[in-house]
Design an enzyme around this catalytic site. Structure first.
Site, PDB file in Angstrom:
ATOM      1  N   SER A 117      31.270  36.107  32.605  1.00 32.98           N
ATOM      2  CA  SER A 117      31.679  35.102  33.581  1.00 32.98           C
ATOM      3  C   SER A 117      30.440  34.341  34.080  1.00 32.98           C
ATOM      4  O   SER A 117      29.662  33.847  33.263  1.00 32.98           O
ATOM      5  CB  SER A 117      32.424  35.815  34.719  1.00 32.98           C
ATOM      6  N   ARG A 126      39.628  35.073  48.525  1.00 33.85           N
ATOM      7  CA  ARG A 126      39.637  36.220  47.622  1.00 33.85           C
ATOM      8  C   ARG A 126      40.997  36.402  46.946  1.00 33.85           C
ATOM      9  O   ARG A 126      41.062  36.727  45.754  1.00 33.85           O
ATOM     10  CB  ARG A 126      39.268  37.478  48.410  1.00 33.85           C
ATOM     11  N   ASP A 165      42.520  35.428  28.907  1.00 32.62           N
ATOM     12  CA  ASP A 165      41.672  34.905  29.980  1.00 32.62           C
ATOM     13  C   ASP A 165      41.957  33.415  30.134  1.00 32.62           C
ATOM     14  O   ASP A 165      41.580  32.616  29.285  1.00 32.62           O
ATOM     15  CB  ASP A 165      40.209  35.143  29.620  1.00 32.62           C
ATOM     16  N   HIS A 219      40.851  37.497  32.650  1.00 30.77           N
ATOM     17  CA  HIS A 219      39.407  37.403  32.830  1.00 30.77           C
ATOM     18  C   HIS A 219      38.789  38.763  33.156  1.00 30.77           C
ATOM     19  O   HIS A 219      37.671  39.063  32.751  1.00 30.77           O
ATOM     20  CB  HIS A 219      39.127  36.400  33.947  1.00 30.77           C
ATOM     21  N   ASP A 220      39.508  39.572  33.896  1.00 31.11           N
ATOM     22  CA  ASP A 220      39.008  40.894  34.289  1.00 31.11           C
ATOM     23  C   ASP A 220      38.683  41.796  33.103  1.00 31.11           C
ATOM     24  O   ASP A 220      37.993  42.810  33.276  1.00 31.11           O
ATOM     25  CB  ASP A 220      40.059  41.605  35.149  1.00 31.11           C
TER      26      ASP A 220
END
Lengths: 404, 404
Positions: free
Chosen positions: B152, B222, B319, B352-353
């Protein structure tokens, strides 16, 4: 193609309470609505247009006077347009809970004289809206709709008609919608709600009593919503990484990129006219819609009552909020019931917003389908002529229609 | 595979100002870092791990005492793990502007005695971080890295090394990253920033002076960020439309769905430990990264200085924040320069994680690549043995490493 011209909103008061899905009831209430075109003698050519999150009964035409706002689906609805008001009698109605005229959180709370409902307005669902719309049709003397149409949350209402009052609608046109929200959809709604609810000016939803408005939260909610209406590609095409100045200013708080400027502007405008409690109510109506839930999570079973309805389902290739796969779930459930359904997946770059735009293929599909709807409705010849295919002159066109 | 065991953060002070891309400079500053494994005699086996938005120098192992927090990439880094600390000397460094120990907005502002920097902390970029990291390597006596790795925003730093200091790094491993942010990426960042900046407790970024923290805005930021880290499918698989109670409560403000509960919980935790000004700075660093911009918007031209570097680029199929297509842009630019690049597109459901998880195919690719890196680095045999492949016992394992 002409515009429907200048229009006037009507209103209808309902003294009997509306029982709600939550178990609560809405006491006496008012619905505002507009109509375009002419109801034929058989009362068989009515088409109901259901609105989505931030729209209203003002579907087509312009208001007279200062506010010349054009209806949100004016490119679709009018004489000679795909939803042809020369053939069909079109009704736009504002849902309860809205902030555009029908009874909602900004209206006086009958239980608390001198105060607005605010956060005490009852939670309303897609099913409740459908029921409220059905009562309006009762009063307009319309037993059965030729069609109900809506996009996004409006599409959920269109589907809801076939589940709740299947005998009162012939065709259902559900555009850019889904049989329910995904976890990601709910999550985005929840972020928007948290932005609003945690704005110190929200005051638990009774901000009107405090003489303030939770505009900060509403702006954040709108910015976020706006991103989900557009495709990644269309944002790149329109804004890309363009800076507002020739060189970056290197600031965390000032605007650097055009996309930021655009989103802030949209959010500022929105926060001037939209009500925060309405935003909460409408996102919750989206969250709760889930016809399969009452049918053992079996969407096909849920659609069993709609076996005599006919459907057009439309999705857009770049819509990631309600992706084509979600529309295909609807189509599959209908096919499983051997229900008559046409499905169009439009290759359009604009994401979810595409349902509001006049893409030629999309409008071509709707035009063809409404020709069928009108034919089956035995639509009368129009009582008026529109002398030219050009839009009516601004402010006072020849095709002036007053709602009945 | 054993853990690196208990670790201790180190710190290094730099008295010379760091010139920044913005034209400003960071006056004397401190970097905190950790190391794992042993630097060989040739000083040729060092691997720098660059962190992303909300991570730090604490890459692997555990801290002693009360805070036993495990490093954020502990599944990757350790004896016998894909980034094998028996072979390679691994460095994790916290970037300036962070809130985890290196000089940042919460640190004393030398220009305003008695006050923290707050909003006056200068805007830092990926390039500035790379330069700060290079100075740390100078002080550690490391002329050239065997590899630099990051996911990232960390991947952007890894790429930045090859553009800025190509002679000081042999391999670049860029995971789940992009050559720049899309308009949609920037838009999400901007929503997060607006949530923070318009929180009344933000006070223009000088909230510390007011004894408050803009936690409401940070929570919203968040929640939003979290949604973009996960795939739509993985959210559906994990949460779906599950309610918290057997029946809906019909409330606009209370939690109804499990996904809401999860997001609020994540946001609450985050707002307890993360600094709002750091959030602004780091999202801006993401926005600004755009190596092609300085090369006439030609990414291949931008990578010309990296012609002697070797690359591994990894992306994940689900992602949508930094989609595989963005990684392929990097690969194409490298291939256009005839640069040695391996590319792996991992079919993983986690969005993405995924770059933080230990998917077998993903870790298999990294293990094979790091074996090559270690071989080319002539990595020394480890100075310690890890007697069993089991993780070290909690708190005090046999593989205890103190940073040098």
């Amino acid at each position: 193609m002409a515009s429907v011209g200048t229009v006037t909103a009507q209103s209808m008061h309902f003294a009997a309470p509306l029982p709600l899905r939550s178990g609560a009831a809405l006491r006496d209430y008012t619905l505002v609505y507009e109509t375009y075109g002419t109801l034929n003698a058989a009362r068989s050519n009515a088409v109901l247009v259901c609105h989505a999150l931030n729209a209203s009964h003002h579907v087509a035409g312009r208001y007279a006077g200062q506010d010349q706002a054009t209806g949100w689906w004016d490119n679709l609805v009018g004489p000679g347009k795909p939803l042809d008001t020369d053939q069909l009698f079109v009704i736009g109605v504002n849902n309860p809970g809205s902030c555009f005229g029908s009874t909602g959180p900004m209206s006086p709370n009958p239980d608390r004289p001198g105060q607005a409902y605010g956060a005490d307005f009852p939670v309303v669902t897609v099913e409740d809206w459908v029921d409220a719309q059905a009562r309006l049709l009762d009063r307009l003397g319309i037993e059965q709709l030729a069609a109900v149409i809506g996009g996004s949350l409006g599409g959920m209402q269109a589907l809801g008609w076939t589940l709740r009052h299947p005998g009162r609608v012939r065709h259902c046109i559900a555009i850019a919608t889904a049989p329910n929200l995904s976890a990601q959809n709910i999550a985005f709604n929840e972020v928007a709600r948290r932005a609003i609810v945690t704005d110190p000016d929200f005051h638990g939803g009774h901000y009107q009593q405090h003489g303030v408005l939770p505009r900060r939260g509403l702006r954040v909610a709108r910015m976020l919503g706006h991103i989900t209406y557009l495709s990644d590609d269309s944002m790149d095409a329109k804004f890309g990484r363009a800076l507002r100045a020739p060189e970056p200013a290197y600031s965390t708080q000032e605007i650097e990129f055009q996309i930021e400027s655009y989103l802030r502007h949209q959010a500022d405008k929105f926060s001037e006219y939209f009500d925060a409690n309405t935003y909460l109510l409408i996102t919750r109506a989206l969250d709760y819609f889930d016809p399969a839930r009452d049918a053992g999570d079996d969407l096909a079973r849920a659609f069993a009552p709609a076996r005599h309805n006919r459907f057009l389902v439309v999705s857009f290739s770049t819509d990631w909020r309600f992706a084509p796969a979600r529309s295909r779930e609807i189509v599959k459930a209908l096919v499983d019931n051997r229900i008559d359904v046409s499905y169009a997946e439009i290759d359009a770059p604009h994401g979810h917003d595409a349902f509001l735009l006049d893409d030629a293929r999309y409008h071509g599909v709707l035009r063809a389908y409404f020709e069928r709807v009108a034919r089956e409705a035995g639509a009368a010849r129009p009582h008026h002529a529109h002398p030219s295919p050009l839009p009516a002159p601004r402010g006072a066109g020849p095709a002036r229609h007053e709602a009945p």
